[in-house]
Motif scaffolding. Structure first.
Motif, PDB file in Angstrom:
ATOM      1  N   ALA A   1       0.831  -1.205   0.000  1.00  0.00           N
ATOM      2  CA  ALA A   1       0.000   0.000   0.000  1.00  0.00           C
ATOM      3  C   ALA A   1       0.864   1.253   0.000  1.00  0.00           C
ATOM      4  O   ALA A   1       0.527   2.255  -0.655  1.00  0.00           O
ATOM      5  N   ALA A   2       1.988   1.208   0.719  1.00  0.00           N
ATOM      6  CA  ALA A   2       2.884   2.365   0.787  1.00  0.00           C
ATOM      7  C   ALA A   2       3.511   2.667  -0.575  1.00  0.00           C
ATOM      8  O   ALA A   2       3.869   3.817  -0.858  1.00  0.00           O
ATOM      9  N   ARG A   3       3.627   1.648  -1.415  1.00  0.00           N
ATOM     10  CA  ARG A   3       4.204   1.847  -2.753  1.00  0.00           C
ATOM     11  C   ARG A   3       3.179   2.333  -3.770  1.00  0.00           C
ATOM     12  O   ARG A   3       3.551   2.772  -4.859  1.00  0.00           O
ATOM     13  N   ARG A   4       1.916   2.239  -3.419  1.00  0.00           N
ATOM     14  CA  ARG A   4       0.861   2.597  -4.371  1.00  0.00           C
ATOM     15  C   ARG A   4       0.678   4.110  -4.398  1.00  0.00           C
ATOM     16  O   ARG A   4       0.602   4.759  -3.351  1.00  0.00           O
ATOM     17  N   ALA A   5       0.576   4.681  -5.568  1.00  0.00           N
ATOM     18  CA  ALA A   5       0.330   6.112  -5.686  1.00  0.00           C
ATOM     19  C   ALA A   5      -1.076   6.451  -5.205  1.00  0.00           C
ATOM     20  O   ALA A   5      -2.007   5.651  -5.323  1.00  0.00           O
ATOM     21  N   LYS A   6      -1.225   7.623  -4.635  1.00  0.00           N
ATOM     22  CA  LYS A   6      -2.529   8.143  -4.197  1.00  0.00           C
ATOM     23  C   LYS A   6      -3.237   7.180  -3.251  1.00  0.00           C
ATOM     24  O   LYS A   6      -4.430   6.901  -3.397  1.00  0.00           O
ATOM     25  N   CYS A   7      -2.506   6.678  -2.269  1.00  0.00           N
ATOM     26  CA  CYS A   7      -3.076   5.762  -1.285  1.00  0.00           C
ATOM     27  C   CYS A   7      -2.765   6.272   0.112  1.00  0.00           C
ATOM     28  O   CYS A   7      -1.595   6.460   0.468  1.00  0.00           O
ATOM     29  N   ALA A   8      -3.786   6.516   0.912  1.00  0.00           N
ATOM     30  CA  ALA A   8      -3.641   6.987   2.285  1.00  0.00           C
ATOM     31  C   ALA A   8      -3.906   5.811   3.232  1.00  0.00           C
ATOM     32  O   ALA A   8      -4.959   5.173   3.158  1.00  0.00           O
ATOM     33  N   ILE A   9      -2.941   5.528   4.098  1.00  0.00           N
ATOM     34  CA  ILE A   9      -3.015   4.373   4.992  1.00  0.00           C
ATOM     35  C   ILE A   9      -3.347   4.855   6.394  1.00  0.00           C
ATOM     36  O   ILE A   9      -2.536   5.521   7.052  1.00  0.00           O
ATOM     37  N   GLY A  10      -4.550   4.529   6.857  1.00  0.00           N
ATOM     38  CA  GLY A  10      -4.990   4.999   8.161  1.00  0.00           C
ATOM     39  C   GLY A  10      -5.658   3.915   8.976  1.00  0.00           C
ATOM     40  O   GLY A  10      -5.749   2.755   8.561  1.00  0.00           O
ATOM     41  N   LEU A  11      -6.121   4.290  10.133  1.00  0.00           N
ATOM     42  CA  LEU A  11      -6.798   3.376  11.050  1.00  0.00           C
ATOM     43  C   LEU A  11      -8.290   3.675  11.082  1.00  0.00           C
ATOM     44  O   LEU A  11      -8.711   4.823  10.970  1.00  0.00           O
ATOM     45  N   GLY A  12      -9.070   2.632  11.264  1.00  0.00           N
ATOM     46  CA  GLY A  12     -10.496   2.754  11.510  1.00  0.00           C
ATOM     47  C   GLY A  12     -10.794   1.821  12.664  1.00  0.00           C
ATOM     48  O   GLY A  12     -11.099   0.647  12.468  1.00  0.00           O
ATOM     49  N   THR A  13     -10.658   2.310  13.883  1.00  0.00           N
ATOM     50  CA  THR A  13     -10.617   1.442  15.044  1.00  0.00           C
ATOM     51  C   THR A  13     -11.461   1.960  16.192  1.00  0.00           C
ATOM     52  O   THR A  13     -11.561   3.177  16.409  1.00  0.00           O
ATOM     53  N   GLY A  14     -12.035   1.034  16.935  1.00  0.00           N
ATOM     54  CA  GLY A  14     -12.781   1.394  18.132  1.00  0.00           C
ATOM     55  C   GLY A  14     -11.889   1.763  19.295  1.00  0.00           C
ATOM     56  O   GLY A  14     -12.366   2.286  20.314  1.00  0.00           O
ATOM     57  N   ASN A  15     -10.586   1.505  19.175  1.00  0.00           N
ATOM     58  CA  ASN A  15      -9.645   1.935  20.200  1.00  0.00           C
ATOM     59  C   ASN A  15      -9.578   3.454  20.253  1.00  0.00           C
ATOM     60  O   ASN A  15      -9.595   4.116  19.212  1.00  0.00           O
ATOM     61  N   VAL A  16      -9.467   4.010  21.457  1.00  0.00           N
ATOM     62  CA  VAL A  16      -9.129   5.420  21.543  1.00  0.00           C
ATOM     63  C   VAL A  16      -7.706   5.587  21.022  1.00  0.00           C
ATOM     64  O   VAL A  16      -6.940   4.629  20.942  1.00  0.00           O
ATOM     65  N   ARG A  17      -7.352   6.808  20.645  1.00  0.00           N
ATOM     66  CA  ARG A  17      -6.065   7.043  19.992  1.00  0.00           C
ATOM     67  C   ARG A  17      -4.893   6.560  20.858  1.00  0.00           C
ATOM     68  O   ARG A  17      -3.965   5.914  20.360  1.00  0.00           O
ATOM     69  N   ALA A  18      -4.930   6.847  22.157  1.00  0.00           N
ATOM     70  CA  ALA A  18      -3.822   6.440  23.028  1.00  0.00           C
ATOM     71  C   ALA A  18      -3.718   4.928  23.131  1.00  0.00           C
ATOM     72  O   ALA A  18      -2.621   4.371  23.212  1.00  0.00           O
ATOM     73  N   GLY A  19      -4.862   4.247  23.116  1.00  0.00           N
ATOM     74  CA  GLY A  19      -4.845   2.793  23.146  1.00  0.00           C
ATOM     75  C   GLY A  19      -4.287   2.208  21.867  1.00  0.00           C
ATOM     76  O   GLY A  19      -3.513   1.246  21.882  1.00  0.00           O
ATOM     77  N   ALA A  20      -4.687   2.794  20.737  1.00  0.00           N
ATOM     78  CA  ALA A  20      -4.150   2.359  19.442  1.00  0.00           C
ATOM     79  C   ALA A  20      -2.644   2.525  19.408  1.00  0.00           C
ATOM     80  O   ALA A  20      -1.907   1.640  18.955  1.00  0.00           O
ATOM     81  N   GLN A  21      -2.161   3.647  19.910  1.00  0.00           N
ATOM     82  CA  GLN A  21      -0.718   3.899  19.910  1.00  0.00           C
ATOM     83  C   GLN A  21       0.018   2.875  20.764  1.00  0.00           C
ATOM     84  O   GLN A  21       1.071   2.359  20.363  1.00  0.00           O
ATOM     85  N   ALA A  22      -0.531   2.561  21.943  1.00  0.00           N
ATOM     86  CA  ALA A  22       0.121   1.592  22.831  1.00  0.00           C
ATOM     87  C   ALA A  22       0.224   0.223  22.169  1.00  0.00           C
ATOM     88  O   ALA A  22       1.269  -0.440  22.246  1.00  0.00           O
ATOM     89  N   LYS A  23      -0.836  -0.205  21.507  1.00  0.00           N
ATOM     90  CA  LYS A  23      -0.846  -1.527  20.893  1.00  0.00           C
ATOM     91  C   LYS A  23       0.086  -1.594  19.678  1.00  0.00           C
ATOM     92  O   LYS A  23       0.869  -2.534  19.539  1.00  0.00           O
ATOM     93  N   LEU A  24      -0.014  -0.613  18.803  1.00  0.00           N
ATOM     94  CA  LEU A  24       0.763  -0.664  17.570  1.00  0.00           C
ATOM     95  C   LEU A  24       2.246  -0.353  17.788  1.00  0.00           C
ATOM     96  O   LEU A  24       3.094  -0.880  17.078  1.00  0.00           O
ATOM     97  N   THR A  25       2.541   0.472  18.772  1.00  0.00           N
ATOM     98  CA  THR A  25       3.941   0.749  19.091  1.00  0.00           C
ATOM     99  C   THR A  25       4.633  -0.509  19.588  1.00  0.00           C
ATOM    100  O   THR A  25       5.809  -0.751  19.287  1.00  0.00           O
ATOM    101  N   ARG A  26       3.898  -1.322  20.307  1.00  0.00           N
ATOM    102  CA  ARG A  26       4.466  -2.562  20.867  1.00  0.00           C
ATOM    103  C   ARG A  26       4.986  -3.483  19.778  1.00  0.00           C
ATOM    104  O   ARG A  26       5.977  -4.210  19.977  1.00  0.00           O
ATOM    105  N   VAL A  27       4.367  -3.442  18.589  1.00  0.00           N
ATOM    106  CA  VAL A  27       4.802  -4.307  17.484  1.00  0.00           C
ATOM    107  C   VAL A  27       5.503  -3.518  16.382  1.00  0.00           C
ATOM    108  O   VAL A  27       5.764  -4.039  15.292  1.00  0.00           O
TER     109      VAL A  27
END
Length: 227
Positions: free
Chosen positions: A103-129
């Protein structure tokens, strides 16, 4: 090439935390309401953090005011950071890194999150990996309690990043639950369902997503994701 906004769910889709999120929520309820069993009777799958807390408070007979939800969320985020630092069985699901790379190599593609996690929770989980920085924007559980509305917010943010009208964008919601599929349909987005969470492929397919796969390594998954 049509501008594309990808909105990724986290739990069950991008990764598994080995139950760290549920443990953190149980500990938060134990501290706030002296009831660790508040969430025993229901699944978190597809729910937003605010909806989980509201349901838990109602289950134990406490008034689910916005102030009470906010207070419990603050406790939860604090404890989640602790749980994630200790979690030894957190893992990214098969095919995710390859899909993000493509996806990062594709032109005109925005990579985002659509999650029920609050932002701080999303950051904690994704930072861990080690993948938090791959997502430049998102719609989060702190934006709205309803999944369709937070996805709508995330889609608008993605379109703005692409400097394109939202109606001109292809929006794809990647998730692992029927709630992801239903919310995508509600905002007029495509849905790509992966059976990497608690739902089997047949259960997801019965909800009529745009695409469904066992995981992102499956034949045709990348093509469906990127269009």
């Amino acid at each position: 090439m049509r501008p594309t906004v990808l909105l990724w769910d986290i739990d069950g889709t991008l990764l598994s935390t080995g139950g760290a999120g549920r443990r953190a929520m149980e500990r938060a309820f134990a501290r706030y309401a002296d009831r660790r069993d508040a969430c025993e009777a229901f699944s978190f799958a597809g729910m937003t953090d605010r909806a989980i807390i509201r349901t838990g408070l109602e289950t134990v007979g406490r008034e689910a005011t916005e102030d009470a939800i906010d207070a419990l969320l603050a406790i939860y985020v604090e404890i989640l950071a602790q749980e994630m630092s200790l979690a030894g069985d957190t893992r990214v699901h098969a095919g995710v890194i390859e899909a993000l790379d493509a996806a990062a190599r594709r032109a005109k593609c925005a990579i985002g999150l659509g999650t029920g996690n609050v932002r701080a929770g999303a950051q904690a989980k994704l930072t861990r990996v080690g993948i938090y920085e791959r997502f430049a924007f998102g719609g989060f559980g702190c934006d709205h309690e309803r999944r369709d509305e937070l996805l709508r917010i995330g889609a608008a943010r993605g379109a703005a990043m692409l400097e394109a009208p939202l109606e001109a964008c292809r929006v794809v919601v990647i998730g692992d639950t029927p709630k992801d599929i239903a919310a995508a349909r509600a905002i007029g987005a495509e849905s790509l369902a992966v059976a990497t969470g608690t739902y089997a492929l047949a259960e997801l397919a019965a909800c009529a997503p745009t695409h469904s796969f066992t995981d992102l390594r499956a034949r045709g998954a990348l093509e469906a994701l990127l269009g």
